[in-house]
Scaffold this motif. Structure first.
Motif, PDB file in Angstrom:
ATOM      1  N   ILE A  36       5.865  43.166  48.146  1.00 16.44           N
ATOM      2  CA  ILE A  36       5.518  43.324  49.912  1.00 16.44           C
ATOM      3  C   ILE A  36       4.872  42.043  50.594  1.00 16.44           C
ATOM      4  N   GLN A  37       5.096  40.606  49.876  1.00 21.17           N
ATOM      5  CA  GLN A  37       4.779  39.801  50.566  1.00 21.17           C
ATOM      6  C   GLN A  37       6.143  39.473  50.497  1.00 21.17           C
ATOM      7  N   SER A  38       6.326  39.415  49.798  1.00 22.12           N
ATOM      8  CA  SER A  38       7.598  38.447  49.501  1.00 22.12           C
ATOM      9  C   SER A  38       8.554  39.530  49.899  1.00 22.12           C
ATOM     10  N   MET A  39       9.162  40.454  49.977  1.00 27.36           N
ATOM     11  CA  MET A  39       9.825  41.366  51.152  1.00 27.36           C
ATOM     12  C   MET A  39       9.895  40.978  52.271  1.00 27.36           C
ATOM     13  N   MET A  40       8.391  40.998  52.607  1.00 31.86           N
ATOM     14  CA  MET A  40       8.498  40.366  54.373  1.00 31.86           C
ATOM     15  C   MET A  40       8.994  39.032  54.466  1.00 31.86           C
ATOM     16  N   GLN A  41       8.580  37.954  53.522  1.00 30.40           N
ATOM     17  CA  GLN A  41       9.074  37.084  53.926  1.00 30.40           C
ATOM     18  C   GLN A  41      10.798  37.118  53.632  1.00 30.40           C
ATOM     19  N   SER A  42      11.588  37.126  53.166  1.00 35.17           N
ATOM     20  CA  SER A  42      12.937  37.745  52.924  1.00 35.17           C
ATOM     21  C   SER A  42      13.165  38.937  53.621  1.00 35.17           C
ATOM     22  N   ASN A  43      12.994  39.659  54.827  1.00 29.97           N
ATOM     23  CA  ASN A  43      13.281  40.284  55.834  1.00 29.97           C
ATOM     24  C   ASN A  43      13.179  40.491  56.814  1.00 29.97           C
ATOM     25  N   LEU A 322      12.610  59.641  47.886  1.00 32.55           N
ATOM     26  CA  LEU A 322      12.213  58.779  47.961  1.00 32.55           C
ATOM     27  C   LEU A 322      11.641  58.374  46.857  1.00 32.55           C
ATOM     28  N   ILE A 323      10.961  59.033  46.102  1.00 32.27           N
ATOM     29  CA  ILE A 323      10.745  58.795  45.286  1.00 32.27           C
ATOM     30  C   ILE A 323      11.246  59.499  44.020  1.00 32.27           C
ATOM     31  N   GLU A 324      12.072  58.782  42.432  1.00 34.99           N
ATOM     32  CA  GLU A 324      12.901  59.049  42.066  1.00 34.99           C
ATOM     33  C   GLU A 324      11.675  60.429  40.965  1.00 34.99           C
ATOM     34  N   GLY A 325      12.151  61.691  40.901  1.00 34.68           N
ATOM     35  CA  GLY A 325      12.036  63.117  40.138  1.00 34.68           C
ATOM     36  C   GLY A 325      10.225  63.442  40.206  1.00 34.68           C
ATOM     37  N   LEU A 364      18.521  53.696  53.392  1.00 31.88           N
ATOM     38  CA  LEU A 364      18.935  53.631  51.608  1.00 31.88           C
ATOM     39  C   LEU A 364      18.404  55.155  51.213  1.00 31.88           C
ATOM     40  N   ASP A 365      19.222  56.315  51.184  1.00 30.25           N
ATOM     41  CA  ASP A 365      18.723  57.449  51.135  1.00 30.25           C
ATOM     42  C   ASP A 365      18.264  57.952  51.851  1.00 30.25           C
ATOM     43  N   GLY A 366      18.923  57.764  53.356  1.00 31.33           N
ATOM     44  CA  GLY A 366      17.672  58.630  54.465  1.00 31.33           C
ATOM     45  C   GLY A 366      16.547  57.879  55.386  1.00 31.33           C
ATOM     46  N   PHE A 367      15.912  57.095  54.185  1.00 29.03           N
ATOM     47  CA  PHE A 367      15.004  56.610  54.630  1.00 29.03           C
ATOM     48  C   PHE A 367      15.103  55.046  55.329  1.00 29.03           C
ATOM     49  N   LEU A 371      11.010  50.837  55.166  1.00 27.37           N
ATOM     50  CA  LEU A 371       9.700  51.663  54.470  1.00 27.37           C
ATOM     51  C   LEU A 371      10.079  52.166  52.614  1.00 27.37           C
ATOM     52  N   LYS A 372      10.921  52.738  52.063  1.00 21.63           N
ATOM     53  CA  LYS A 372      11.176  53.284  51.099  1.00 21.63           C
ATOM     54  C   LYS A 372      10.306  52.058  50.000  1.00 21.63           C
ATOM     55  N   ARG A 373      11.417  51.020  50.164  1.00 19.83           N
ATOM     56  CA  ARG A 373      10.737  50.194  48.976  1.00 19.83           C
ATOM     57  C   ARG A 373       9.451  49.859  49.275  1.00 19.83           C
ATOM     58  N   THR A 374       8.970  49.543  50.039  1.00 22.97           N
ATOM     59  CA  THR A 374       7.273  49.534  50.437  1.00 22.97           C
ATOM     60  C   THR A 374       7.189  50.586  49.554  1.00 22.97           C
ATOM     61  N   ALA A 375       7.291  52.187  49.314  1.00 21.08           N
ATOM     62  CA  ALA A 375       6.257  53.422  48.818  1.00 21.08           C
ATOM     63  C   ALA A 375       6.868  53.886  47.487  1.00 21.08           C
ATOM     64  N   ASN A 376       7.927  52.649  46.869  1.00 24.57           N
ATOM     65  CA  ASN A 376       7.685  52.497  45.478  1.00 24.57           C
ATOM     66  C   ASN A 376       7.469  51.785  45.344  1.00 24.57           C
ATOM     67  N   VAL A 377       6.668  51.139  45.217  1.00 25.04           N
ATOM     68  CA  VAL A 377       6.021  49.461  45.399  1.00 25.04           C
ATOM     69  C   VAL A 377       4.796  49.929  45.316  1.00 25.04           C
ATOM     70  N   LEU A 378       4.213  50.956  45.822  1.00 28.54           N
ATOM     71  CA  LEU A 378       2.808  51.580  45.907  1.00 28.54           C
ATOM     72  C   LEU A 378       2.866  52.629  45.347  1.00 28.54           C
ATOM     73  N   TYR A 379       4.192  53.309  45.572  1.00 30.42           N
ATOM     74  CA  TYR A 379       3.918  54.082  44.017  1.00 30.42           C
ATOM     75  C   TYR A 379       3.736  53.442  42.361  1.00 30.42           C
ATOM     76  N   ASP A 380       4.243  52.998  42.192  1.00 28.76           N
ATOM     77  CA  ASP A 380       3.961  52.074  40.991  1.00 28.76           C
ATOM     78  C   ASP A 380       2.914  51.638  40.943  1.00 28.76           C
TER      79      ASP A 380
END
Length: 384
Positions: A36-43, A322-325, A364-367, A371-380
């Motif tokens: 998440i911190q890496s994403m925040m640094q690049s976005n 949002l989350i695959e499957g 991205l995919d309607g989101f 937020l979508k990328r963060t949600a997937n990081v948290l889910y994983d």
């Protein structure tokens, strides 16, 4: 290490100590936070606040980035956000309470509930029901605005017919904020309580949640400044209107008509952790920690999509994007630059809350992509 980061680590270790999370998750936490911190640094992102629910318990909560960019103050877990359209579910929950109390029906003609005629001029004999408002199937749209009811009132606006589209009420979905400002007004007229106070007394206080729709009743020092990102200048600009108190308007409030002042459609202010508690209530079919807010039947009705085309129920929607499957239930919010999401899986008992007080608006995919990328990081890290 800053104080709020130290407290975050301590809270996590307590969860490990009590067996709520395995110790092996500690490495997953570090990995997720680094991602998440890496994403925040690049976005372009001002701040992110997140919460993860597993087995209907909050197992992770953390805030990244800034609460106030100008003051360079850190975003913390007790910050309040205006969560935009997730607020609609609070209004729908209140309506279901009134339905259960036999004070109204979802099939009621909203004209009778509001005290002035609500009819699509193209279909004058088709009543517009409360269910249609809550499911965005009323044939109303927002092109004339939605911050006061005059736009729709034939006695106040000669151009009232412009508020309707060409679809017969009940026959088509069109997302419309005006629907929920009308619903909030109905709550007020039926209950006899001012909208913001009804929500506080009948939903927030029973759930021990500190939040609300009235800015002047909240601790303003806790508000996370909301920023809108300009694609042209590539800079963030504060959006003070997000927390406008509207004190003068409230001083001249007309019960059962001025309700849009509080924005039932988008004006809830709440922390990420408290929003996660509210989400658990819906995930558990209307009940949290022994306190029932709505019945199982009402909860199911809110979460059941009326059509496979838009997957929208009553202020809650279903998505498998949002989350695959996984098919999740919840809602998103977007206003003044804020982006929010609250989604849960009732059967698997997990959920995700992600809020940004300012980020790039890419979709991205309607989101919102951040937020979508963060949600997937948290889910994983915490659920998968």
């Amino acid at each position: 290490m800053e104080r709020h980061q130290l407290l975050h680590r301590i809270k996590f270790l307590v969860l490990v100590f009590w067996g709520i999370l395995p110790f092996s998750t500690f490495s997953q936490v570090s990995k997720a936070e680094m991602a998440i911190q890496s994403m925040m640094q690049s976005n372009p992102i001002v701040g992110l606040s997140v919460a993860v629910v597993k087995n209907n318990r909050v197992v992770y909560q953390h805030s990244f980035g800034l609460k106030d960019q100008e003051q360079h103050t850190a975003l913390t877990d007790d910050c309040l956000f205006r969560i935009a359209s997730i607020s609609k579910s609070f209004s729908a929950t209140a309506i279901m309470q009134l339905v259960e109390a036999n004070k109204i029906s979802l099939e009621d003609d909203v004209s009778k509930l509001l005290g002035f005629r609500i009819r699509n001029p193209r279909f004058p004999d088709v009543i517009i029901t409360l269910r249609m408002l809550l499911s965005h199937r009323s044939s109303l749209h927002d092109s004339q605005g939605y911050f006061n009811l005059d736009v729709l009132n034939p006695e106040k606006n000669p151009n009232w017919a412009a508020c309707y589209n060409q679809t017969e009420p009940g026959k088509g979905y069109l997302y419309c904020n005006l629907n929920f400002n009308l619903a909030g007004t109905i709550i007020e007229r039926v209950s006899g309580e001012r909208f913001d106070q009804y929500i506080k007394r009948h939903i927030l206080q029973p759930l021990r949640i500190d939040g609300g729709y009235c800015v002047d009743s909240l601790d303003k020092s806790r508000f996370a400044t909301i920023y809108e990102y300009s694609l042209e200048s590539m800079k963030f600009k504060p959006s003070p209107a997000a927390y406008a108190p509207r004190s003068q308007e409230i001083a001249h409030y007309i019960m059962g008509y001025s309700t849009p002042i509080f924005s039932p459609t988008g004006g809830m202010k709440i922390s990420t952790g408290d929003l996660a508690r509210y989400m658990i209530m819906h995930s558990q079919q209307g009940k949290l920690a022994g306190t029932r807010i709505i019945s199982k039947r009402s909860s199911k009705e809110m979460q059941t999509a009326l059509s496979e085309e838009e997957h929208y129920g009553l202020a809650l929607l279903q998505t498998d994007r949002l989350i695959e499957g996984k098919t999740l239930v919840g809602h998103t919010g977007s206003a003044y630059g804020l982006e929010s999401m609250m989604f849960f899986h009732p059967k698997e008992k997990f959920g995700l809350v992600v809020i940004s007080n300012g980020c790039h608006p890419e979709m991205l995919d309607g989101f919102n992509a951040v937020l979508k990328r963060t949600a997937n990081v948290l889910y994983d890290a915490f659920v998968k």
